[in-house]
Enzyme design. Structure first.
Site, mmCIF file in Angstrom:
data_model
loop_
_atom_site.group_PDB
_atom_site.id
_atom_site.type_symbol
_atom_site.label_atom_id
_atom_site.label_comp_id
_atom_site.label_asym_id
_atom_site.label_seq_id
_atom_site.Cartn_x
_atom_site.Cartn_y
_atom_site.Cartn_z
ATOM 1 N N HIS A 57 -0.460 -0.034 -9.809
ATOM 2 C CA HIS A 57 -1.263 -0.986 -9.028
ATOM 3 C C HIS A 57 -1.729 -2.153 -9.899
ATOM 4 C CE1 HIS A 57 -3.577 -1.088 -5.018
ATOM 5 N NE2 HIS A 57 -3.469 -2.314 -5.483
ATOM 6 N N GLN A 58 -0.763 -2.778 -10.560
ATOM 7 C CA GLN A 58 -1.104 -3.883 -11.463
ATOM 8 C C GLN A 58 -0.640 -5.239 -10.931
ATOM 9 O OE1 GLN A 58 1.683 -2.794 -14.943
ATOM 10 N NE2 GLN A 58 1.698 -5.016 -15.037
ATOM 11 N N ALA A 59 -0.057 -5.246 -9.711
ATOM 12 C CA ALA A 59 0.542 -6.499 -9.226
ATOM 13 C C ALA A 59 -0.485 -7.633 -9.140
ATOM 14 C CB ALA A 59 1.201 -6.263 -7.870
ATOM 15 N N GLU A 66 -2.254 7.650 -5.069
ATOM 16 C CA GLU A 66 -2.613 6.998 -6.336
ATOM 17 C C GLU A 66 -4.091 7.139 -6.696
ATOM 18 O OE1 GLU A 66 -1.470 2.880 -5.250
ATOM 19 O OE2 GLU A 66 -3.578 2.359 -5.525
ATOM 20 N N ARG A 119 0.855 -1.182 0.000
ATOM 21 C CA ARG A 119 0.000 0.000 0.000
ATOM 22 C C ARG A 119 0.893 1.234 0.000
ATOM 23 N NH1 ARG A 119 -3.502 -2.590 -1.677
ATOM 24 N NH2 ARG A 119 -5.562 -3.032 -0.824
ATOM 25 N N ASP A 153 4.568 -0.334 -6.906
ATOM 26 C CA ASP A 153 3.312 -0.653 -7.612
ATOM 27 C C ASP A 153 2.166 0.140 -6.997
ATOM 28 O OD1 ASP A 153 1.773 -2.228 -9.532
ATOM 29 O OD2 ASP A 153 0.874 -3.165 -7.765
HETATM 30 P P1 NAD Z 1 -1.758 -11.277 4.785
HETATM 31 O O1 NAD Z 1 -2.756 -10.811 5.760
HETATM 32 O O2 NAD Z 1 -1.754 -12.717 4.375
HETATM 33 O O3 NAD Z 1 -0.279 -10.947 5.316
HETATM 34 C C1 NAD Z 1 0.060 -9.711 5.899
HETATM 35 C C2 NAD Z 1 1.125 -10.003 6.938
HETATM 36 O O4 NAD Z 1 1.575 -8.761 7.454
HETATM 37 C C3 NAD Z 1 0.583 -10.825 8.122
HETATM 38 O O5 NAD Z 1 1.403 -11.957 8.330
HETATM 39 C C4 NAD Z 1 0.643 -9.848 9.279
HETATM 40 O O6 NAD Z 1 0.920 -10.482 10.529
HETATM 41 C C5 NAD Z 1 1.789 -8.955 8.841
HETATM 42 N N1 NAD Z 1 1.863 -7.691 9.564
HETATM 43 C C6 NAD Z 1 0.859 -6.960 10.094
HETATM 44 N N2 NAD Z 1 1.357 -5.873 10.701
HETATM 45 C C7 NAD Z 1 2.704 -5.923 10.539
HETATM 46 C C8 NAD Z 1 3.775 -5.097 10.950
HETATM 47 N N3 NAD Z 1 3.558 -4.000 11.668
HETATM 48 N N4 NAD Z 1 5.032 -5.463 10.611
HETATM 49 C C9 NAD Z 1 5.249 -6.585 9.898
HETATM 50 N N5 NAD Z 1 4.284 -7.417 9.494
HETATM 51 C C10 NAD Z 1 3.023 -7.089 9.814
HETATM 52 O O7 NAD Z 1 -1.899 -10.339 3.525
HETATM 53 P P2 NAD Z 1 -1.396 -10.613 2.032
HETATM 54 O O8 NAD Z 1 -2.473 -11.298 1.262
HETATM 55 O O9 NAD Z 1 -0.045 -11.246 2.066
HETATM 56 O O10 NAD Z 1 -1.304 -9.119 1.489
HETATM 57 C C11 NAD Z 1 -0.311 -8.226 1.959
HETATM 58 C C12 NAD Z 1 -0.632 -6.831 1.485
HETATM 59 O O11 NAD Z 1 -0.482 -6.780 0.060
HETATM 60 C C13 NAD Z 1 -2.095 -6.401 1.714
HETATM 61 O O12 NAD Z 1 -2.212 -5.768 2.960
HETATM 62 C C14 NAD Z 1 -2.384 -5.456 0.583
HETATM 63 O O13 NAD Z 1 -2.236 -4.140 1.067
HETATM 64 C C15 NAD Z 1 -1.303 -5.734 -0.439
HETATM 65 N N6 NAD Z 1 -1.825 -6.145 -1.744
HETATM 66 C C16 NAD Z 1 -1.441 -5.459 -2.846
HETATM 67 C C17 NAD Z 1 -1.907 -5.841 -4.112
HETATM 68 C C18 NAD Z 1 -1.464 -5.135 -5.386
HETATM 69 O O14 NAD Z 1 -2.066 -5.346 -6.433
HETATM 70 N N7 NAD Z 1 -0.437 -4.317 -5.357
HETATM 71 C C19 NAD Z 1 -2.784 -6.917 -4.211
HETATM 72 C C20 NAD Z 1 -3.143 -7.612 -3.057
HETATM 73 C C21 NAD Z 1 -2.664 -7.219 -1.821
#
Ligand code: NAD
Length: 332
Positions: free
Chosen positions: A296-298, A264, A235, A259
């Site tokens: 934001h295409q990941a 954005e 994010r 990304d």
């Molecule tokens: P997830 O919930 O499986 O994993 C997130 C991890 O972050 C968890 O293990 C959690 O314990 C950890 N976490 C929380 N607070 C933390 C901190 N302060 N320090 C370190 N770790 C911490 O989520 P995910 O499915 O792996 O997704 C991760 C992130 O990716 C999402 O939050 C989302 O913002 C982002 N995302 C981006 C896209 C994209 O297209 N760019 C798509 C999907 C998700």
């Protein structure tokens, strides 16, 4: 049920309507604009609003949706920082999301950014097409043996660790909860300070929370290795953009892959190629040769879109039948 789908692109329509064949009595209406308090009126007569990352599902929007009789907000994404969950619960509007669609999509994109920035594919592509076959300025490094710091080792972070391990990287991980699969593949959990100090490459995979906002800032950058590579596919607001611009100018940051971007909302997911770019901070980012930005295409793979549609339809089905909502989000 009648479903109003906001911020809907051609691909959303295609994948959702294909999945919706299993519920032929539903009616889907697609709006290209985003949901906000200004546009909530469009949800009149609908039971459900289906939204994405930039729709603003805040208090005024939810209050209007409640007045209009909307009973469910279905997010087509994992992150839910754009929804006021407390207000939704107070108004009796339920909220579901798609917690996992394809961790591979995002992790592979992050890995692609690491490889592109290192071997400068983004520059080599143009250079060769321009008849310039010189190698000066394209010198990379072996990823093998490099220390890769992974912040957040949930679904996406774990896959990213696996890819980097396959490339010979040494994984330093940081999370509030250790993931045994990461330890099993040889990753070592450390405090965030140690990760920042030791990593050659840092990739962010934690959610945006008040505690993680501007995780990358002037102070944390100061503790990092000179020439560090930073990748953010999570994010935008995890990174203080002005601080990374300072870091790029000083050489502290050697490579930056984004990304996602703090501001954005007003840029991404639209063709703005005919417009004058108004965001000077973003414009400055684009001037650096060692910065690679994608919009934001990941998440954007066929498998991810299929999974998003399937999970959304499963939630609608459960809601219609008053069954428990497996992917409901409640205020913490
Ligand atoms: P997830 O919930 O499986 O994993 C997130 C991890 O972050 C968890 O293990 C959690 O314990 C950890 N976490 C929380 N607070 C933390 C901190 N302060 N320090 C370190 N770790 C911490 O989520 P995910 O499915 O792996 O997704 C991760 C992130 O990716 C999402 O939050 C989302 O913002 C982002 N995302 C981006 C896209 C994209 O297209 N760019 C798509 C999907 C998700």
């Amino acid at each position: 049920m009648r479903i109003a789908c906001f911020d809907a692109r051609r691909y959303d329509r295609e994948f959702l309507l294909r999945a919706a064949q299993q519920r032929p009595d539903d009616e889907w209406i697609f709006f290209e604009n985003r949901l906000s308090s200004d546009t909530a009126e469009q949800a009149r007569g609908f039971d459900v609003v289906c939204v994405f990352v930039h729709d603003r599902v805040d208090k005024p929007t939810l209050e209007r949706l409640a007045q209009l009789g909307v009973r469910l907000v279905a997010l087509r994404c994992a992150g839910f920082n754009n929804v006021d969950l407390v207000t939704a619960q107070h108004l009796g509007i339920r909220v579901v999301r798609v917690p996992a669609y394809s961790p591979y999509a995002v992790a592979e994109h992050a890995a692609g950014m690491v490889l592109s920035l290192n071997r400068r594919f983004h520059r080599a592509y143009h250079r060769v097409r321009d008849g310039n076959f010189a190698l000066d300025g394209l010198l990379g490094f072996d990823l093998h043996g490099k220390t890769v710091g992974v912040v957040g080792t949930g679904r996406i972070g774990e896959v990213f660790c696996r890819i980097m391990t396959g490339l010979g990287g040494i994984i330093l991980a940081h999370d509030l909860h250790e993931n045994p699969n990461v330890t099993a593949m040889g990753g070592t959990y450390v405090g965030i300070e140690q990760l920042f100090q030791s990593a050659d490459i840092i990739s962010l995979h934690c959610p945006l929370l008040p505690s993680t906002r501007h995780l990358i800032n002037d102070q944390t950058l100061a503790s990092m290795k000179q020439g560090v590579m930073i990748i953010n596919t999570s994010r935008g607001a995890l990174v203080d953009t002005l601080a990374v611009i300072r870091g790029l100018k000083s050489g502290k940051i050697g490579y930056l892959g984004l990304d996602v971007y703090e501001e954005e909302d007003s840029l991404f997911f639209e063709d703005r190629s005919e417009e004058v770019l108004q965001d000077d901070v973003f414009a400055r980012l684009l001037t650096f040769p060692n910065v690679l930005v994608t919009a934001h295409q990941a998440f954007f793979t066929q498998q991810a879109l299929e999974q998003i549609a399937a999970t959304t339809l499963a939630s609608l089905d459960a809601f219609a039948q008053s069954q428990p909502l497996r992917y409901e989000i409640l205020p913490s």
